[in-house]
Scaffold this active site. Structure first.
Site, PDB file in Angstrom:
ATOM      1  N   TYR A 174       3.252  10.239  -0.713  1.00 51.71           N
ATOM      2  CA  TYR A 174       4.320   9.783   0.181  1.00 51.71           C
ATOM      3  C   TYR A 174       5.682  10.145  -0.409  1.00 51.71           C
ATOM      4  O   TYR A 174       6.140   9.576  -1.393  1.00 51.71           O
ATOM      5  CB  TYR A 174       4.258   8.268   0.392  1.00 51.71           C
ATOM      6  CG  TYR A 174       3.026   7.767   1.109  1.00 51.71           C
ATOM      7  CD1 TYR A 174       2.197   8.619   1.827  1.00 51.71           C
ATOM      8  CD2 TYR A 174       2.699   6.415   1.082  1.00 51.71           C
ATOM      9  CE1 TYR A 174       1.069   8.148   2.481  1.00 51.71           C
ATOM     10  CE2 TYR A 174       1.580   5.934   1.739  1.00 51.71           C
ATOM     11  CZ  TYR A 174       0.764   6.799   2.438  1.00 51.71           C
ATOM     12  OH  TYR A 174      -0.348   6.316   3.084  1.00 51.71           O
ATOM     13  N   GLU A 223       9.244  -9.580  12.073  1.00 53.58           N
ATOM     14  CA  GLU A 223       8.470  -9.614  13.320  1.00 53.58           C
ATOM     15  C   GLU A 223       6.974  -9.491  13.023  1.00 53.58           C
ATOM     16  O   GLU A 223       6.151 -10.237  13.556  1.00 53.58           O
ATOM     17  CB  GLU A 223       8.913  -8.471  14.240  1.00 53.58           C
ATOM     18  CG  GLU A 223       8.114  -8.407  15.542  1.00 53.58           C
ATOM     19  CD  GLU A 223       8.494  -7.236  16.422  1.00 53.58           C
ATOM     20  OE1 GLU A 223       7.857  -7.068  17.471  1.00 53.58           O
ATOM     21  OE2 GLU A 223       9.423  -6.465  16.047  1.00 53.58           O
ATOM     22  N   ASN A 224       6.621  -8.546  12.159  1.00 50.90           N
ATOM     23  CA  ASN A 224       5.205  -8.342  11.831  1.00 50.90           C
ATOM     24  C   ASN A 224       4.610  -9.561  11.133  1.00 50.90           C
ATOM     25  O   ASN A 224       3.504 -10.010  11.449  1.00 50.90           O
ATOM     26  CB  ASN A 224       5.040  -7.106  10.947  1.00 50.90           C
ATOM     27  CG  ASN A 224       5.390  -5.815  11.662  1.00 50.90           C
ATOM     28  OD1 ASN A 224       5.422  -5.764  12.888  1.00 50.90           O
ATOM     29  ND2 ASN A 224       5.660  -4.777  10.899  1.00 50.90           N
ATOM     30  N   ASP A 258       0.838  -1.200   0.000  1.00 45.91           N
ATOM     31  CA  ASP A 258       0.000   0.000   0.000  1.00 45.91           C
ATOM     32  C   ASP A 258       0.871   1.247   0.000  1.00 45.91           C
ATOM     33  O   ASP A 258       1.762   1.387   0.831  1.00 45.91           O
ATOM     34  CB  ASP A 258      -0.903   0.014   1.232  1.00 45.91           C
ATOM     35  CG  ASP A 258      -1.804   1.235   1.262  1.00 45.91           C
ATOM     36  OD1 ASP A 258      -2.851   1.214   0.581  1.00 45.91           O
ATOM     37  OD2 ASP A 258      -1.457   2.220   1.943  1.00 45.91           O
ATOM     38  N   LYS A 283      10.567  -0.156   8.641  1.00 47.64           N
ATOM     39  CA  LYS A 283      11.708   0.574   8.088  1.00 47.64           C
ATOM     40  C   LYS A 283      12.936  -0.303   7.937  1.00 47.64           C
ATOM     41  O   LYS A 283      13.975   0.166   7.492  1.00 47.64           O
ATOM     42  CB  LYS A 283      12.032   1.787   8.970  1.00 47.64           C
ATOM     43  CG  LYS A 283      10.941   2.840   8.960  1.00 47.64           C
ATOM     44  CD  LYS A 283      11.209   3.967   9.938  1.00 47.64           C
ATOM     45  CE  LYS A 283      12.316   4.883   9.491  1.00 47.64           C
ATOM     46  NZ  LYS A 283      12.453   6.076  10.371  1.00 47.64           N
ATOM     47  N   SER A 302      -9.800   5.458   1.356  1.00 40.45           N
ATOM     48  CA  SER A 302      -9.120   5.537   2.638  1.00 40.45           C
ATOM     49  C   SER A 302      -9.758   6.687   3.397  1.00 40.45           C
ATOM     50  O   SER A 302      -9.804   7.813   2.887  1.00 40.45           O
ATOM     51  CB  SER A 302      -7.623   5.781   2.435  1.00 40.45           C
ATOM     52  OG  SER A 302      -6.961   5.896   3.675  1.00 40.45           O
ATOM     53  N   HIS A 328      -7.860   9.360  -1.034  1.00 39.21           N
ATOM     54  CA  HIS A 328      -6.942   9.490   0.100  1.00 39.21           C
ATOM     55  C   HIS A 328      -7.449  10.528   1.091  1.00 39.21           C
ATOM     56  O   HIS A 328      -7.064  11.691   1.045  1.00 39.21           O
ATOM     57  CB  HIS A 328      -5.538   9.863  -0.402  1.00 39.21           C
ATOM     58  CG  HIS A 328      -4.468   9.655   0.620  1.00 39.21           C
ATOM     59  ND1 HIS A 328      -3.137   9.909   0.356  1.00 39.21           N
ATOM     60  CD2 HIS A 328      -4.507   9.197   1.894  1.00 39.21           C
ATOM     61  CE1 HIS A 328      -2.423   9.637   1.432  1.00 39.21           C
ATOM     62  NE2 HIS A 328      -3.234   9.216   2.379  1.00 39.21           N
ATOM     63  N   GLN A 346     -10.220   1.624   3.609  1.00 37.22           N
ATOM     64  CA  GLN A 346      -9.033   1.610   4.461  1.00 37.22           C
ATOM     65  C   GLN A 346      -9.326   2.467   5.680  1.00 37.22           C
ATOM     66  O   GLN A 346      -9.692   3.634   5.570  1.00 37.22           O
ATOM     67  CB  GLN A 346      -7.816   2.142   3.710  1.00 37.22           C
ATOM     68  CG  GLN A 346      -6.537   2.002   4.516  1.00 37.22           C
ATOM     69  CD  GLN A 346      -5.292   2.417   3.768  1.00 37.22           C
ATOM     70  OE1 GLN A 346      -4.426   3.096   4.330  1.00 37.22           O
ATOM     71  NE2 GLN A 346      -5.188   2.011   2.508  1.00 37.22           N
TER      72      GLN A 346
END
Length: 330
Positions: free
Chosen positions: A57, A296-297, A52, A289, A155, A124, A175
């Site tokens: 961004y 982990e996610n 996404d 990042k 979103s 957005h 979203q």
């Protein structure tokens, strides 16, 4: 990694995707090109398929990096690409919602991503009046018919906006901000979304890192990190930063969540599993990042459902210590 059906379409997506707001490098601190690409590669290795992004961004940098990554991977169809439009400063509101502007902005996203079709294009967080007047939806249906986009969604910031979007013919997805601090979506729109076969994409599932368990009252964020410059909604909707909570109000609740998560899991994995336990959620899109955060996610997908008692306790904490302290449209 487990996969879930995306709305009424035949496609499936990884139930843990990757949000790439941070790859823009302007609102989550610095992220180098190499760091961004390593993060994307790690996501692919973990089975993540849902990416996404948005044209705003980093002024398009996040889309450009994803485009580079896709060329490197050589298998565009492995990934479900979702982007967003409506917040660019050129020309800005309200002209961003003119048909010719919508087309230009989506063509720009196609170019930066380097693809012939974007799987999902989302409005957005645009003003409610532009969700109601139907102009952008008409243009999106035209672009879908032309093959430039596979489908369209929205979103949103508030459940009022979500309710309006759920009445739009052809809407594939919503979203929403959804995490253990933000339970209103489950109470207000989940049933309607399920009935209409609209996919729900949970953004900020870790509440801007609060649910990573690594933020304290003494944590200092970079100047170009929204957790530094948007704590009171100075730049954009306050709900995008720490779920709309003041840090001093949120941290004691984080400690209660940490007790619930105690065991063979991290707080972040617990929070993602909590989101996934809601079957209406199609995919959660935590940001990352670095590769370690991605891994982990992703591991939360393999976890067992949380006990019903845990879910009940989260709702109790929400009503006792959170709901009345959330600021901004909700």
């Amino acid at each position: 990694m487990h996969y879930r059906k995306f709305a009424a379409s035949p496609k499936e997506v990884a139930e843990i995707g990757l949000g790439t707001w941070q790859l823009g490098g302007t609102e989550w601190g610095d992220v180098s090109d190499d760091q961004a690409l390593e993060t994307l590669r790690a996501a692919a290795a973990e089975g993540v398929t849902f990416l996404d992004t948005a044209d705003i961004y980093g002024g398009g940098r996040s889309e450009e990096l994803i485009g580079r990554f896709l060329r490197e991977q050589g298998d565009r169809n492995r990934f479900f690409l979702a982007t967003k439009f409506g917040r660019r400063p050129d020309p800005g509101w309200p002209d961003n919602f003119l048909p010719e502007t919508v087309r230009r902005h989506i063509d720009d996203s196609l170019g930066r991503l380097g693809v012939e079709q974007i799987d999902l294009v989302q409005t957005h967080c645009v003003p409610l009046e532009h969700l109601r007047d139907g102009v952008v939806w008409h243009v999106l249906r035209e672009l879908q018919a032309e093959g430039k986009i596979g489908g369209f969604g929205a979103s949103v910031e508030s459940m009022d906006e979500a309710a309006v979007c759920l009445e739009v013919d052809g809407l594939q997805s919503l979203q929403i901000i959804f995490n253990p601090f933000r339970l209103k979506p489950a109470e207000v729109i989940f049933h309607a979304a399920r009935e209409k076969q609209v996919a729900l994409i949970a953004r900020l599932p870790l509440a801007s890192g609060l649910l990573s368990g690594r933020i304290t009252a003494e944590t200092v964020f970079a100047e170009n990190d929204h957790r530094s410059f948007n704590r009171d909604g100075e730049r954009f909707n306050i709900g995008e930063t720490f779920a709309g909570l003041r840090l001093e109000d949120a941290l004691p609740v984080v400690e209660q969540f940490r007790k619930l998560a105690k065991g063979n899991t991290t707080l972040a994995q617990w929070a993602l599993r909590w989101c996934l336990d809601h079957e209406e959620i199609t995919t959660v899109i935590p940001g990352a990042k670095n590769p370690d955060q991605v891994r982990e996610n992703a591991a939360a997908s393999a976890m067992k459902r949380l006990p019903s008692k845990t879910h009940a306790t989260v709702f109790e904490l929400y009503y006792e210590a959170v709901r009345e302290k959330i600021r901004g449209p909700y």
